[in-house]
Design an enzyme around this catalytic site. Structure first.
Site, PDB file in Angstrom:
ATOM      1  N   TYR A 128      -2.694   7.443   9.809  1.00  0.00           N
ATOM      2  CA  TYR A 128      -2.604   8.578   8.887  1.00  0.00           C
ATOM      3  C   TYR A 128      -3.936   8.756   8.192  1.00  0.00           C
ATOM      4  O   TYR A 128      -4.624   7.783   7.882  1.00  0.00           O
ATOM      5  CB  TYR A 128      -1.529   8.319   7.819  1.00  0.00           C
ATOM      6  CG  TYR A 128      -0.124   8.309   8.371  1.00  0.00           C
ATOM      7  CD1 TYR A 128       0.584   9.498   8.519  1.00  0.00           C
ATOM      8  CD2 TYR A 128       0.481   7.115   8.742  1.00  0.00           C
ATOM      9  CE1 TYR A 128       1.881   9.489   9.035  1.00  0.00           C
ATOM     10  CE2 TYR A 128       1.769   7.102   9.263  1.00  0.00           C
ATOM     11  CZ  TYR A 128       2.461   8.281   9.402  1.00  0.00           C
ATOM     12  OH  TYR A 128       3.727   8.281   9.908  1.00  0.00           O
ATOM     13  N   ASP A 172       6.111  15.380   7.294  1.00  0.00           N
ATOM     14  CA  ASP A 172       6.493  16.296   6.229  1.00  0.00           C
ATOM     15  C   ASP A 172       5.943  17.681   6.521  1.00  0.00           C
ATOM     16  O   ASP A 172       4.991  17.833   7.291  1.00  0.00           O
ATOM     17  CB  ASP A 172       5.954  15.794   4.887  1.00  0.00           C
ATOM     18  CG  ASP A 172       6.736  14.575   4.408  1.00  0.00           C
ATOM     19  OD1 ASP A 172       7.954  14.527   4.650  1.00  0.00           O
ATOM     20  OD2 ASP A 172       6.120  13.683   3.805  1.00  0.00           O
ATOM     21  N   TYR A 174       6.694   5.192   4.878  1.00  0.00           N
ATOM     22  CA  TYR A 174       6.662   6.403   4.034  1.00  0.00           C
ATOM     23  C   TYR A 174       5.320   6.444   3.310  1.00  0.00           C
ATOM     24  O   TYR A 174       5.070   5.640   2.408  1.00  0.00           O
ATOM     25  CB  TYR A 174       7.799   6.379   3.016  1.00  0.00           C
ATOM     26  CG  TYR A 174       9.180   6.470   3.611  1.00  0.00           C
ATOM     27  CD1 TYR A 174       9.635   7.654   4.203  1.00  0.00           C
ATOM     28  CD2 TYR A 174      10.051   5.389   3.552  1.00  0.00           C
ATOM     29  CE1 TYR A 174      10.920   7.741   4.725  1.00  0.00           C
ATOM     30  CE2 TYR A 174      11.337   5.473   4.078  1.00  0.00           C
ATOM     31  CZ  TYR A 174      11.768   6.644   4.663  1.00  0.00           C
ATOM     32  OH  TYR A 174      13.030   6.739   5.171  1.00  0.00           O
TER      33      TYR A 174
END
Ligand SMILES: [Zn+2]
Ligand SMILES: [Zn+2]
Length: 439
Positions: A331, A264, A403
């Protein structure tokens, strides 16, 4: 002498230059050009015609006239002149429309165009109007010719050979640096320069930059008040920051950016970075020093984006970089909760997510442009750390393509299990970084 009879019959039917007559016998005898084949046949027909004429046969004179008029033969013309007969030659070769006479000129123009580019190998491709090949097919069918060669083949070989002799470059049939397309009938020459592919990894050290150039939605790139005339939603992107110095060094016309997945706009890419391949279209310079490119890029990107592990690759690697998206990812996220998070909550999060299978329906934020479907991704490992009573840092090692924002918020139950439901309060991702492949 079936061959000479055939050559004679062909010339009686149509005007043919040396190349186009010779090409009908291209598969016979090795080591000759078609032009030489044509010349030799016209020479033999002239000898035969003269012999018959001297013996008083009208047939002989007629043969000489045919070879002179329709074969454009100087030898036949002179032989006839010697007998006091002048004839006018026809204007155009029935098959190539005299375009074989332009081979040298076309070659010179091509070499001039090629001079702008750095290349080692090339290939000449020929296009001709469709009627031309039909004409030749009809002729061959009529005279039952089985030894001919395709006109495009011959043109390509002849022009290619001359280019080699001038430039000393090599012909490559499989992967030429430059594919030259020539239409001798229209004099059109175009160069199809093989793109340059450079692979590497990028790190995005700041938030707020999209991966690729994002065209303004309002004006579709034309420029409007919404985008302040730039035609873009964001002034810069990872792609553009990498492309700018590369375009300058290669003098290419454009780039395309291929990456192993995308983050993103508000996510950084840290750790070892994300694999990418950048494609430079029509590069004039191919042999660039990647070390210098990296140095220039570091300067112009002012620490926003960094590249590493640069190498020149083949086009085939594009497929591979796309599948690298599926590779496991780590992440780092910072999550803000509505309530204070207890030690018990932290334990819930860690245990609830480690070794779990996450089922995600397409995020509602991208639903307007993607199909709604179920995606399943595995989380392998999770580490949690409370930064403030309502703020938790999480490290998540998972399969690529999960996601993350939806994993945190739950996306109204569309992602299950999720961080919010595990501690029974609403949760929001406030920072996200892609870390590489290891915790
Ligand atoms: Zn011709
Ligand atoms: Zn705009």
């Amino acid at each position: 002498m079936k061959i000479l009879k055939t050559a004679e019959a062909l010339l009686k039917e149509h005007a043919l230059c040396d190349y186009c007559l010779g090409r009908q016998f291209a598969l016979l005898a090795h080591g000759l050009t078609n032009q030489e084949r044509g010349k030799v046949m016209k020479l033999l027909l002239t000898l035969e015609g003269d012999r018959l004429a001297l013996e008083g046969s009208e047939e002989g004179t007629n043969l000489l006239i045919t070879v002179a008029r329709k074969g454009f033969s100087n030898l036949a013309l002179k032989t006839l002149e010697n007998k006091g007969i002048t004839v006018k030659t026809e204007e155009r070769c029935h098959l190539c429309e005299n375009n074989f006479n332009k081979i040298k000129e076309l070659m010179e123009k091509t070499v001039e165009k090629l001079a702008e580019y750095e290349y080692k190998t090339f290939l000449v491709g020929i296009t001709v109007p469709p009627g031309i090949e039909n004409r030749e097919d009809e002729l061959r069918a009529k005279f039952n010719i089985k030894w001919g060669e395709n006109i495009r083949n011959e043109l390509s070989r002849e022009i290619g050979r001359q280019i080699v002799s001038i430039t000393q470059k090599t012909v490559d049939y499989k992967k030429p640096d430059v594919l030259i397309i020539i239409n001798p009938f229209t004099d059109n020459i175009s160069l199809n320069v093989r793109p340059l592919f450079i692979a590497g990894r990028y790190r995005k050290l700041v938030r707020g930059i999209p991966q690729s150039k994002w065209i303004c939605k309002k004006c579709e790139g034309v420029g409007c008040t919404h985008c302040k005339g730039t035609g873009k939603m964001y002034p810069e992107s990872v792609e553009e920051l990498i492309a700018a110095p590369l375009l300058e060094m290669t003098e290419g016309t454009d780039t395309r950016f291929h990456a192993a997945g995308r983050e993103d706009i508000d996510a950084r890419v840290l750790g070892s970075g994300r694999p990418f391949i950048i494609e430079v279209k029509k590069p004039k310079t191919r042999n660039i020093k990647l070390r210098i490119f990296r140095k220039k890029m570091t300067q112009t990107a002012e620490g926003k984006v960094e590249v590493s592990k640069l190498r020149i690759v083949s086009k085939e690697k594009l497929k591979k970089v796309k599948t690298e998206e599926k590779v496991d990812k780590v992440y780092r996220v910072v999550v803000e909760f509505e309530k204070k998070i207890s030690d018990e909550d932290l334990k819930q999060l860690k245990e609830g997510l480690t070794d779990s299978l996450i089922r995600q329906l397409t995020p509602s934020r991208v639903l307007h442009r993607r199909v709604d479907k179920m995606r399943k991704r595995r989380i392998f490992k999770v580490k949690v750390k409370r930064l403030k009573p309502r703020l938790v840092e999480m490290l998540i090692r998972c399969q690529g393509g999960l996601y993350i924002k939806e994993l945190i918020s739950g996306d109204q139950g569309r992602t299950d299990p999720n961080v919010s439901s595990l501690v029974d309060t609403s949760a929001k991702c406030v920072e996200i970084d892609v870390m590489g492949v290891k915790i």
